[in-house]
Each structure stands twice: as C-alpha cells, then as structure tokens.
Design an enzyme around this catalytic site. Structure first.
Site, mmCIF file in Angstrom:
data_model
loop_
_atom_site.group_PDB
_atom_site.id
_atom_site.type_symbol
_atom_site.label_atom_id
_atom_site.label_comp_id
_atom_site.label_asym_id
_atom_site.label_seq_id
_atom_site.Cartn_x
_atom_site.Cartn_y
_atom_site.Cartn_z
ATOM 1 N N TYR A 144 0.845 -1.198 0.061
ATOM 2 C CA TYR A 144 0.040 -0.054 -0.099
ATOM 3 C C TYR A 144 0.899 0.932 0.061
ATOM 4 O O TYR A 144 1.953 1.200 0.914
ATOM 5 C CB TYR A 144 -0.732 0.169 1.418
ATOM 6 C CG TYR A 144 -1.986 1.234 1.314
ATOM 7 C CD1 TYR A 144 -2.891 1.339 0.548
ATOM 8 C CD2 TYR A 144 -1.555 2.145 2.360
ATOM 9 C CE1 TYR A 144 -3.552 2.321 0.813
ATOM 10 C CE2 TYR A 144 -2.266 3.292 2.414
ATOM 11 C CZ TYR A 144 -3.398 3.257 1.713
ATOM 12 O OH TYR A 144 -4.121 4.670 2.091
ATOM 13 N N ASP A 239 9.333 2.692 -0.972
ATOM 14 C CA ASP A 239 8.210 3.314 -0.093
ATOM 15 C C ASP A 239 9.022 2.990 1.336
ATOM 16 O O ASP A 239 8.397 1.828 2.042
ATOM 17 C CB ASP A 239 7.130 2.919 -0.291
ATOM 18 C CG ASP A 239 5.969 3.414 0.291
ATOM 19 O OD1 ASP A 239 6.406 4.164 1.430
ATOM 20 O OD2 ASP A 239 4.648 3.316 0.100
ATOM 21 N N LYS A 267 5.372 10.133 7.931
ATOM 22 C CA LYS A 267 5.239 10.768 9.165
ATOM 23 C C LYS A 267 6.208 10.752 10.327
ATOM 24 O O LYS A 267 6.361 11.603 11.255
ATOM 25 C CB LYS A 267 3.924 10.248 9.811
ATOM 26 C CG LYS A 267 3.601 8.682 9.607
ATOM 27 C CD LYS A 267 2.419 8.301 9.407
ATOM 28 C CE LYS A 267 2.199 6.748 8.816
ATOM 29 N NZ LYS A 267 1.215 6.396 8.137
HETATM 30 N N1 HOZ Z 1 -3.508 3.192 6.133
HETATM 31 C C1 HOZ Z 1 -2.848 3.261 7.450
HETATM 32 C C2 HOZ Z 1 -2.055 2.128 7.855
HETATM 33 N N2 HOZ Z 1 -1.472 1.484 6.934
HETATM 34 C C3 HOZ Z 1 -4.116 3.502 8.498
HETATM 35 C C4 HOZ Z 1 -4.088 5.146 8.734
HETATM 36 C C5 HOZ Z 1 -5.035 5.115 9.701
HETATM 37 O O1 HOZ Z 1 -6.185 4.906 10.132
HETATM 38 O O2 HOZ Z 1 -4.666 6.215 10.496
#
Ligand code: HOZ
Length: 420
Positions: A144, A239, A267
């Site tokens: 992802y 990534d 982040k």
């Molecule tokens: N897609 C995020 C983790 N792979 C989750 C993000 C969230 O719910 O804060």
C-alpha cells in the site's frame, strides 16, 4: 472494560463523518466492536475517553518511535509555536531537516518535503515518469502506497482489510498504467520486464511490507529488483513510509544494503506530525519544479511545526543508536510469545502474528490467515489492555518508550488471547 463514552462518540461521528472515522482501518470493521476514542497518550500507553489504559502497539501507525509526548519533540514544537505556525515561505529548519535526512539515508542526494506519505508516493512516481519518459509503474499485491489513484490496484492496508476489489472513482485508464505483481516472486518481475521493459518507469515497493501485515523480503529479492530495474533503465522506488528510521536509522535500504533511485518517507520525519518526503538521485530530483519541468507543490509543505518535531526526532535517534538494539531485543522477546500454529513475521520493531500455520511471504499467503480468529485475538488483547492495529493486514510497532514491564504484560496477555 466499559466503552460507553467511546460508543456514544462513535454514534455521533457516524452521523456526519463517513463510517464515523477519518481513515477506514481505524473503524474496527474487520475485528468487530466499535473504535476507541482516544483521550491522550503518554510514552508507550494510550488512554481512551472512558479512562481505560492500553499499551499501544499502533504508535500512530509507525512514526512514534519515541512513544507519545516525548519531551524533546514537545519542546521543539513549543519553540516553533512561539514563532509561527505556517509561512508558505522557506525557513532554515527545512534545510536542516533535509540535511538530517541526507545524512541518515545516503541514497537521498536531494529531497522535497510534502505533507503525507500519499503525497510522497504520488510525487515520486510522477518524477519517475518525467525522468524516464515512460508511463507504466510496477507495484506489488498487498503493498500500500497511500491512496494515490493508480497505486490502489491490489492494495494492502484498508483496501485489503475491507476486501475492496476495485476502488470506485479511479478511472480505468489510471489502473491500466499499473502492473501489479506478487511480492517476493522474482520470476513475475522478470516476465513483466521482458514483456513491458521499455514502458516501465519505475518499480515501487515496500522493502519490508507493513500493509499486508509485516512481510519481509526473501533473501536476494531486493537485490533482484535493483538489478532488473537498472538493466531496463527503470527507477527503483523504496516506499519507506513505515520502514524509514524504524528498521534501521537509514531505513530498510541500510538494513538490506540496497541503494534505490528514489525513496519515500512519511510521518516519522515529522515526529508524528503530518509530513512526508520524497528524494533520491540528484539527476532525477533535479527534474522537480522549479529546478525542472515536473510540477509538484504545496502551501503547507515544510510546515514549521512538523519540521521542528521531525528534526528533534531525527536528532534524538542519531544521538541514541542503542535504541535500535533495544527495539530488536524487545521485538524478539515479544514475538517469542507466539505458540505453534501462529506465524510470526518480524523485522526489528515491526511485527505481525498471522493466524496461519504456513509461512507468510506474499498477499496470497497473508490472506489465507484466519481473520475471524485474529478478530477474537484482537478483542481479547484489548480487554487485557493491549492496543493492536485493528486488522490482520497491518503491522504492530514497538517504540523506545516500551518498557520491559510492558513486554512482560503483553506476552502474558497474548498467551491467554491466542486461545480466545
Ligand atoms: N493506512 C494506514 C495504515 N497502513 C491507516 C491509517 C489510519 O487509520 O490512521
């Protein structure tokens, strides 16, 4: 444990926020029950609005390597707050953060700050396309890379968790520019390049996957990606939104000694505040506007609060390399709790318990996990005061704030919860 206030807040949120949440996985849909509404965090623990306390293994989905409210990060944010929250003009600290990133990740010769991992991957594939003059992007099933249109094909994380086969709203023409291949399968990569080699701009990969649960690369796999992309004149994009500064100070590329052409970060370089970055080879990054013709921009990019927090985080990690050995040891101890019949994947401080007796090396094997059993395990852990990601297809994260006592309690909880 009572969740009365969380339940009431969720009911209220559902009236006006789609699904009651601002990002899908956190809605708890795949594990049952309602999401907890968080009141505050401190170190390795979070507290919900009903006053329950949990040992936190989500850590804002990875970036809180130092835990919640680390004093050096808070101090840096307070200093930045005193000066101003956003200028939309350059500041010295942005260059300092860029220098800190280059210092840690040698493959990054130039870097551009953005506001999220999604922006980073979207921009990285744009510059890869601009640089190569090609359109096709290879990605891997179960990986992802944020909610970039063309990268949602066969995606992990929430897309896998909710079982969304084809995201509506993404034009078919965008999906046609994506080649999705099984992860850890060298022959699939060879075949794709034999068939489409002169049209492939880049391969984008999570060098250690976090978004189908934690799935490490098999020995030689990343080397094969490096060699094949170079042979066909395509770029290799790591990534490292999850792995950056986590599986080693220099990320997965340091841990596995591979030099990608481009890297995306998220982040973690904002110490948990919203930020991202993409960077890499000077000749590629020099194509980004205004230095070159590939356009990418953002008013909040280089936001002073996020930059200050990120700089404090990176400086702390650099000054305390022993953190990584400690995380490794805590991870090994915690993962030792898994009984036979559970597959544990771990790289440093990211890990997943798969409810499957077979090795999990790709999306096909990940999705054979017993997700109903994971749901029972998740709820049993929550009852025992341990907060895990509410999906089989997400990784768990340790932080330097986790104590030996946290691990002891988590192992004890897990031994009971595995039988739930
Ligand atoms: N897609 C995020 C983790 N792979 C989750 C993000 C969230 O719910 O804060």
């Amino acid at each position: 444990m009572k969740h009365t206030k969380s339940d009431a807040l969720f009911a209220r949120a559902q009236q006006i926020i789609p699904g009651g949440v601002n990002s899908p996985v956190r809605a708890f849909r795949s594990v049952g029950g309602n999401p907890l509404f968080i009141a505050r965090g401190e170190g390795s623990h979070i507290f919900d609005v009903d006053g329950n306390e949990y040992i936190d293994y989500v850590g804002s989905w990875g970036p809180l390597l130092l835990g919640h409210r680390h004093p050096e990060i808070l101090e840096a944010i307070e200093r930045a707050l005193a000066i101003g929250t956003s200028f939309g003009a350059p500041t010295e600290q942005e260059t300092e953060l860029a220098e800190a990133i280059l210092d840690a990740v040698p493959s990054i010769e130039m870097v551009r700050l953005v506001n999220s991992g999604t922006e980073a991957t979207m921009s990285a594939i744009r510059v890869a396309r601009g640089f190569t003059g090609r359109d096709l992007i290879v990605k891997f099933e179960g990986c992802y890379h944020g909610h970039v249109d063309s990268l949602l094909v066969k995606a992990g994380s929430g897309v896998a968790t909710l079982g969304i086969a084809d995201t509506q709203g993404v034009p078919k023409a965008f999906c046609d520019t994506t080649i999705a291949l099984p992860y850890n399968a060298p022959e699939a990569v060879e075949r794709a390049f034999r068939e489409h080699g002169d049209g492939i701009a880049a391969v984008i990969v999570e060098p250690v996957v976090g978004n189908m649960g934690c799935v490490p690369p098999l020995p030689g796999y990343l080397e094969m990606l490096r060699e094949t992309t170079a042979r066909y004149g395509a770029l290799l994009i790591f990534d490292e939104v999850m792995t950056g500064f986590r599986v080693a100070f220099g990320g997965a590329q340091q841990r596995f000694a591979i030099r990608p052409d481009l890297t995306t970060l998220g982040k973690v370089i904002g110490g948990g505040l919203p930020v991202g970055a993409y960077g890499g080879r000077r000749d590629v990054m020099s194509r980004v506007a205004p230095a070159g013709p590939v356009y990418q921009a953002g008013t909040l990019s280089g936001n002073p609060l996020a930059v200050a927090a990120g700089l404090a985080m990176l400086r702390h990690l650099k000054a305390h390399p022993e953190i990584y050995q400690r995380l490794e040891a805590l991870g090994a101890e915690l993962c030792g709790a898994a009984p036979p019949g559970i597959t544990v994947n771990r790289v440093g401080s990211m890990f997943t318990f798969f409810f499957s007796g077979e090795p999990v090396t790709d999306w096909e094997s990940a999705k054979r996990s017993d997700t109903a059993r994971f749901g029972r395990f998740f709820r049993a852990m929550l009852e025992r005061g341990v907060y895990l990601a509410p999906s089989q297809f997400e990784a768990a994260f340790l932080s330097a704030a986790h104590s030996a006592e946290d691990i002891r309690r988590t192992v004890a909880a897990a031994r009971e919860a595995f039988n739930a």
